[in-house]
Design a protein around this motif. Structure first.
Motif, PDB file in Angstrom:
ATOM      1  N   ARG A  84       0.810  -1.227   0.000  1.00  0.00           N
ATOM      2  CA  ARG A  84       0.000   0.000   0.000  1.00  0.00           C
ATOM      3  C   ARG A  84       0.844   1.278   0.000  1.00  0.00           C
ATOM      4  O   ARG A  84       0.285   2.380  -0.015  1.00  0.00           O
ATOM      5  CB  ARG A  84      -0.916   0.015   1.240  1.00  0.00           C
ATOM      6  N   VAL A  85       2.159   1.164   0.057  1.00  0.00           N
ATOM      7  CA  VAL A  85       2.987   2.373   0.103  1.00  0.00           C
ATOM      8  C   VAL A  85       2.893   3.144  -1.206  1.00  0.00           C
ATOM      9  O   VAL A  85       2.564   2.589  -2.255  1.00  0.00           O
ATOM     10  CB  VAL A  85       4.468   2.043   0.410  1.00  0.00           C
ATOM     11  N   VAL A  86       3.180   4.435  -1.121  1.00  0.00           N
ATOM     12  CA  VAL A  86       3.133   5.326  -2.296  1.00  0.00           C
ATOM     13  C   VAL A  86       4.569   5.644  -2.713  1.00  0.00           C
ATOM     14  O   VAL A  86       5.345   6.174  -1.911  1.00  0.00           O
ATOM     15  CB  VAL A  86       2.400   6.634  -1.950  1.00  0.00           C
ATOM     16  N   PRO A  87       4.958   5.310  -3.945  1.00  0.00           N
ATOM     17  CA  PRO A  87       6.333   5.611  -4.392  1.00  0.00           C
ATOM     18  C   PRO A  87       6.560   7.115  -4.492  1.00  0.00           C
ATOM     19  O   PRO A  87       5.641   7.890  -4.737  1.00  0.00           O
ATOM     20  CB  PRO A  87       6.405   4.954  -5.783  1.00  0.00           C
ATOM     21  N   ALA A  88       7.813   7.531  -4.299  1.00  0.00           N
ATOM     22  CA  ALA A  88       8.164   8.943  -4.437  1.00  0.00           C
ATOM     23  C   ALA A  88       7.965   9.402  -5.877  1.00  0.00           C
ATOM     24  O   ALA A  88       8.195   8.638  -6.830  1.00  0.00           O
ATOM     25  CB  ALA A  88       9.606   9.168  -4.010  1.00  0.00           C
ATOM     26  N   SER A  89       7.535  10.635  -6.058  1.00  0.00           N
ATOM     27  CA  SER A  89       7.252  11.159  -7.402  1.00  0.00           C
ATOM     28  C   SER A  89       8.513  11.339  -8.231  1.00  0.00           C
ATOM     29  O   SER A  89       8.442  11.415  -9.461  1.00  0.00           O
ATOM     30  CB  SER A  89       6.519  12.499  -7.297  1.00  0.00           C
ATOM     31  N   ASP A  90       9.689  11.384  -7.565  1.00  0.00           N
ATOM     32  CA  ASP A  90      10.935  11.580  -8.306  1.00  0.00           C
ATOM     33  C   ASP A  90      11.519  10.268  -8.838  1.00  0.00           C
ATOM     34  O   ASP A  90      12.606  10.256  -9.420  1.00  0.00           O
ATOM     35  CB  ASP A  90      11.973  12.302  -7.443  1.00  0.00           C
ATOM     36  N   GLY A  91      10.806   9.166  -8.617  1.00  0.00           N
ATOM     37  CA  GLY A  91      11.273   7.871  -9.119  1.00  0.00           C
ATOM     38  C   GLY A  91      12.340   7.216  -8.266  1.00  0.00           C
ATOM     39  O   GLY A  91      12.890   6.175  -8.644  1.00  0.00           O
ATOM     40  N   SER A  92      12.662   7.803  -7.117  1.00  0.00           N
ATOM     41  CA  SER A  92      13.673   7.213  -6.233  1.00  0.00           C
ATOM     42  C   SER A  92      13.086   6.040  -5.457  1.00  0.00           C
ATOM     43  O   SER A  92      11.902   5.713  -5.584  1.00  0.00           O
ATOM     44  CB  SER A  92      14.204   8.275  -5.258  1.00  0.00           C
ATOM     45  N   SER A  93      13.909   5.420  -4.630  1.00  0.00           N
ATOM     46  CA  SER A  93      13.470   4.249  -3.865  1.00  0.00           C
ATOM     47  C   SER A  93      12.721   4.617  -2.589  1.00  0.00           C
ATOM     48  O   SER A  93      12.268   3.732  -1.865  1.00  0.00           O
ATOM     49  CB  SER A  93      14.673   3.374  -3.508  1.00  0.00           C
ATOM     50  N   GLU A  94      12.598   5.910  -2.316  1.00  0.00           N
ATOM     51  CA  GLU A  94      11.837   6.311  -1.127  1.00  0.00           C
ATOM     52  C   GLU A  94      10.348   6.093  -1.362  1.00  0.00           C
ATOM     53  O   GLU A  94       9.834   6.328  -2.472  1.00  0.00           O
ATOM     54  CB  GLU A  94      12.089   7.775  -0.776  1.00  0.00           C
ATOM     55  N   CYS A  95       9.665   5.636  -0.323  1.00  0.00           N
ATOM     56  CA  CYS A  95       8.225   5.429  -0.380  1.00  0.00           C
ATOM     57  C   CYS A  95       7.582   6.119   0.816  1.00  0.00           C
ATOM     58  O   CYS A  95       8.246   6.497   1.775  1.00  0.00           O
ATOM     59  CB  CYS A  95       7.883   3.932  -0.350  1.00  0.00           C
ATOM     60  N   TYR A  96       6.275   6.272   0.739  1.00  0.00           N
ATOM     61  CA  TYR A  96       5.541   6.930   1.813  1.00  0.00           C
ATOM     62  C   TYR A  96       4.332   6.083   2.207  1.00  0.00           C
ATOM     63  O   TYR A  96       3.716   5.431   1.355  1.00  0.00           O
ATOM     64  CB  TYR A  96       5.056   8.311   1.364  1.00  0.00           C
ATOM     65  N   LEU A  97       4.018   6.119   3.492  1.00  0.00           N
ATOM     66  CA  LEU A  97       2.752   5.546   3.917  1.00  0.00           C
ATOM     67  C   LEU A  97       1.636   6.468   3.456  1.00  0.00           C
ATOM     68  O   LEU A  97       1.807   7.695   3.393  1.00  0.00           O
ATOM     69  CB  LEU A  97       2.698   5.427   5.446  1.00  0.00           C
ATOM     70  N   THR A  98       0.487   5.902   3.112  1.00  0.00           N
ATOM     71  CA  THR A  98      -0.670   6.758   2.856  1.00  0.00           C
ATOM     72  C   THR A  98      -0.998   7.507   4.138  1.00  0.00           C
ATOM     73  O   THR A  98      -0.616   7.100   5.236  1.00  0.00           O
ATOM     74  CB  THR A  98      -1.884   5.922   2.431  1.00  0.00           C
ATOM     75  N   GLU A  99      -1.713   8.621   4.003  1.00  0.00           N
ATOM     76  CA  GLU A  99      -2.075   9.383   5.202  1.00  0.00           C
ATOM     77  C   GLU A  99      -2.862   8.515   6.180  1.00  0.00           C
ATOM     78  O   GLU A  99      -2.674   8.598   7.397  1.00  0.00           O
ATOM     79  CB  GLU A  99      -2.900  10.619   4.816  1.00  0.00           C
ATOM     80  N   GLU A 100      -3.737   7.659   5.634  1.00  0.00           N
ATOM     81  CA  GLU A 100      -4.544   6.792   6.494  1.00  0.00           C
ATOM     82  C   GLU A 100      -3.683   5.768   7.227  1.00  0.00           C
ATOM     83  O   GLU A 100      -3.826   5.563   8.443  1.00  0.00           O
ATOM     84  CB  GLU A 100      -5.618   6.089   5.652  1.00  0.00           C
ATOM     85  N   ASP A 101      -2.757   5.142   6.506  1.00  0.00           N
ATOM     86  CA  ASP A 101      -1.879   4.154   7.141  1.00  0.00           C
ATOM     87  C   ASP A 101      -0.948   4.802   8.157  1.00  0.00           C
ATOM     88  O   ASP A 101      -0.631   4.202   9.195  1.00  0.00           O
ATOM     89  CB  ASP A 101      -1.058   3.407   6.081  1.00  0.00           C
ATOM     90  N   PHE A 102      -0.510   6.019   7.872  1.00  0.00           N
ATOM     91  CA  PHE A 102       0.371   6.707   8.815  1.00  0.00           C
ATOM     92  C   PHE A 102      -0.355   6.962  10.135  1.00  0.00           C
ATOM     93  O   PHE A 102       0.188   6.730  11.217  1.00  0.00           O
ATOM     94  CB  PHE A 102       0.859   8.028   8.225  1.00  0.00           C
ATOM     95  N   TYR A 103      -1.603   7.417  10.051  1.00  0.00           N
ATOM     96  CA  TYR A 103      -2.370   7.680  11.260  1.00  0.00           C
ATOM     97  C   TYR A 103      -2.654   6.382  12.020  1.00  0.00           C
ATOM     98  O   TYR A 103      -2.504   6.327  13.246  1.00  0.00           O
ATOM     99  CB  TYR A 103      -3.687   8.367  10.900  1.00  0.00           C
ATOM    100  N   ILE A 104      -3.054   5.335  11.312  1.00  0.00           N
ATOM    101  CA  ILE A 104      -3.328   4.047  11.965  1.00  0.00           C
ATOM    102  C   ILE A 104      -2.059   3.509  12.617  1.00  0.00           C
ATOM    103  O   ILE A 104      -2.096   2.942  13.712  1.00  0.00           O
ATOM    104  CB  ILE A 104      -3.910   3.038  10.948  1.00  0.00           C
ATOM    105  N   TYR A 105      -0.923   3.704  11.951  1.00  0.00           N
ATOM    106  CA  TYR A 105       0.358   3.282  12.539  1.00  0.00           C
ATOM    107  C   TYR A 105       0.630   4.042  13.837  1.00  0.00           C
ATOM    108  O   TYR A 105       1.076   3.454  14.833  1.00  0.00           O
ATOM    109  CB  TYR A 105       1.488   3.510  11.541  1.00  0.00           C
ATOM    110  N   MET A 106       0.375   5.349  13.853  1.00  0.00           N
ATOM    111  CA  MET A 106       0.584   6.131  15.075  1.00  0.00           C
ATOM    112  C   MET A 106      -0.287   5.614  16.216  1.00  0.00           C
ATOM    113  O   MET A 106       0.158   5.504  17.360  1.00  0.00           O
ATOM    114  CB  MET A 106       0.282   7.610  14.821  1.00  0.00           C
ATOM    115  N   ILE A 107      -1.546   5.301  15.904  1.00  0.00           N
ATOM    116  CA  ILE A 107      -2.454   4.777  16.929  1.00  0.00           C
ATOM    117  C   ILE A 107      -1.966   3.419  17.424  1.00  0.00           C
ATOM    118  O   ILE A 107      -1.909   3.160  18.632  1.00  0.00           O
ATOM    119  CB  ILE A 107      -3.888   4.654  16.377  1.00  0.00           C
TER     120      ILE A 107
END
Length: 383
Positions: free
Chosen positions: A181-204
Motif C-alpha cells: 500500500r505504500v506510495v512511491p516517491a514522485s521523483d522515481g527514487s526508492s523512497e516510499c511513503y505511507l498513505t495518510e490513512e496508514d500513517f495515522y493508523i500506525y501512530m495509533i
C-alpha cells in the motif's frame, strides 16, 4: 495535578496561545525541567512558559539550555537523515521514514518535535542493511527483533525496521502487507511513503503498543492531536475509523481524542480523566519499570505468583528474547542453555547492579498499582 496542569498548559500556550486547565500556583522550575526531559518536550514547554510570562529568563535558563541541546541533537539527526536517505536511494533500497521524521512538519517549528531515534522501515535483507550502515560509519548495536539498531555516538541512533509490529500484537496482520500500500516517491527514487490513512493508523497502533505494555508519555498523544488538526483535508478519517474498528482500536482512539480535547480545549477533567492523565505523566516517553511490570501482572490472578514467574523468566529468558542477544549462537535452538550460561557470566561481570535493580523493581510493584493499571486498561478496552 498542579505540575501536570502546568505542563499541559505550557504545551497549550506553545501550540494554541492559551491555557485551559486550573493551576493553583506557579510550578517549580526543577519539576518542569524533569518533566520536559521525561516527555522529550523541552522546547515546547520552554516556549509555552515564555508565553505565560510568570517566569523570568533566569528562572527558565536551565530549561532553555536543555532545549538548546535538544535542538542541536535535532540538527545532527537531520544531517544524518539526509546522508541515510541519499545512500539508500543510491543503492536503490526501498524505505519509508517513520514517526518523527514525518511528524515534524505538523509542529509550529520542526525542532520542537525532538526524536530519540531515526526510524526507517525497509524491505532490504539484513546483510544489505549491515553493509549500508557500515559504509556510512555506523556501529551495530543490537538486533531488536523488529529492528536492527545502529549508532553514531554521541547523538544519533537509527532503528532500521524489518517490519512494524511483532506477531504478539493482534493488529500486526494489517501491517504485514504495508508494502502493498505504500506510495512511491514522485521523483522515481526508492523512497516510499505511507498513505495518510496508514500513517495515522500506525501512530495509533504504536501508541497502543506502548500504552498497554510500557506506558507512554505526552509526545505520542501530542503527535496525534497535531496530525488530526493539520491533516483533516488530507486523511480520510471515516475510512480510518472503519479500519480501526476492524482492528478493535477505535474505542481507545476515541477516548484519547476526548482526553486531548479536554487537555487543550475544554479543560474539564473528570476523576477518571485525571487518573488516566497521571498514568501518562508518570510513564514518560519510554515508560517505567513499575508500569512495565504492572502491565505484566494485570492479567494474572495472583501478583505474587506472577512475580515468581517473571523472576524466573529473567533468569531463563525464552529464545525470542535471547536470540537478538546471541544471534549467531542461537541459529539453532538447541544452544539456548549455552546462551543462558553466557548471559549469566556477562551479568556477573558487567550487569550485577542492573540485574539487582530489575529484581527490586519487580518486588516493589504493589497490588494497588496493578489494580489501578488494570482498571485503566479495561476502561479503554485494552486487554
Amino acid at each position: 495535578m498542579n505540575i501536570t496542569n502546568a505542563i499541559l498548559n505550557a504545551i497549550n500556550l506553545c501550540l494554541n496561545g492559551k491555557k485551559v486547565l486550573p493551576q493553583s500556583e506557579k510550578a517549580d522550575i526543577n519539576e518542569l525541567l524533569a518533566a520536559a526531559k521525561k516527555h522529550a518536550l523541552a522546547n515546547v514547554i520552554y516556549l509555552g512558559l515564555k508565553k505565560d510570562g510568570s517566569y523570568s529568563e533566569q528562572e527558565l535558563l536551565p530549561l532553555n539550555e536543555y532545549g538548546q541541546l535538544c535542538t542541536f541533537q535535532y540538527l545532527r539527526q537531520e544531517q544524518e537523515l539526509h546522508r541515510l536517505c541519499k545512500s539508500l536511494k543510491e543503492r536503490n533500497i526501498r524505505f519509508v521514514l517513520l514517526k518523527g521524521s514525518k511528524m515534524r512538519e505538523y509542529y509550529p517549528s520542526p525542532e520542537l518535535r525532538s526524536s530519540c531515534d531515526i526510524d526507517i522501515l525497509t524491505d532490504a535483507s539484513d546483510e544489505v542493511v549491515y553493509d549500508t550502515m557500515k559504509a556510512l560509519g555506523y556501529e551495530y548495536e543490537k538486533d531488536g527483533g523488529t529492528t536492527l539498531n545502529f549508532a553514531m555516538p554521541p547523538l544519533v541512533t537509527v532503528e532500521m525496521h524489518r517490519y512494524l509490529f511483532d506477531d504478539r500484537l493482534s493488529f500486526c496482520g494489517f501491517f504485514d502487507s504495508i508494502w502493498d500500500r505504500v506510495v512511491p516517491a514522485s521523483d522515481g527514487s526508492s523512497e516510499c511513503y505511507l498513505t495518510e490513512e496508514d500513517f495515522y493508523i500506525y501512530m495509533i497502533a504504536h501508541l497502543v503498543k506502548h500504552f498497554s505494555r510500557y506506558g507512554c508519555g505526552l509526545r505520542p498523544l501530542l503527535d496525534i492531536y497535531l496530525y488530526e488538526r493539520a491533516a483533516g483535508n488530507l486523511c480520510d478519517f471515516a475510512a480510518v475509523d472503519q479500519k480501526l474498528e476492524e482492528l478493535e482500536l477505535l474505542y481507545f482512539t476515541k477516548q484519547m481524542r476526548l482526553l486531548l480535547k479536554k487537555w487543550f480545549e475544554d479543560g474539564n477533567l473528570s476523576e477518571q480523566d485525571e487518573e488516566l492523565t497521571d498514568y501518562i505523566m508518570n510513564s514518560g516517553i519510554y515508560g517505567t519499570r513499575k508500569t512495565i511490570y504492572a502491565n505484566e501482572f494485570r492479567n494474572s490472578p495472583s501478583v505474587r505468583q506472577k512475580k515468581r514467574k517473571l523472576f524466573w523468566l529473567h533468569v531463563f529468558p525464552p529464545i525470542r528474547i535471547m536470540r537478538p542477544m546471541y544471534p549467531r549462537l542461537l541459529r539453532c535452538a538447541v544452544f539456548l542453555p549455552v546462551a543462558w550460561i553466557a548471559r549469566f557470566f556477562r551479568i556477573l561481570l558487567k550487569g550485577r547492579r542492573k540485574a539487582k535493580n530489575r529484581y527490586l523493581s519487580i518486588q516493589n510493584v504493589d497490588e494497588e498499582y496493578v489494580s489501578q493499571v488494570s482498571e485503566i486498561m479495561k476502561r479503554l478496552h485494552l486487554q
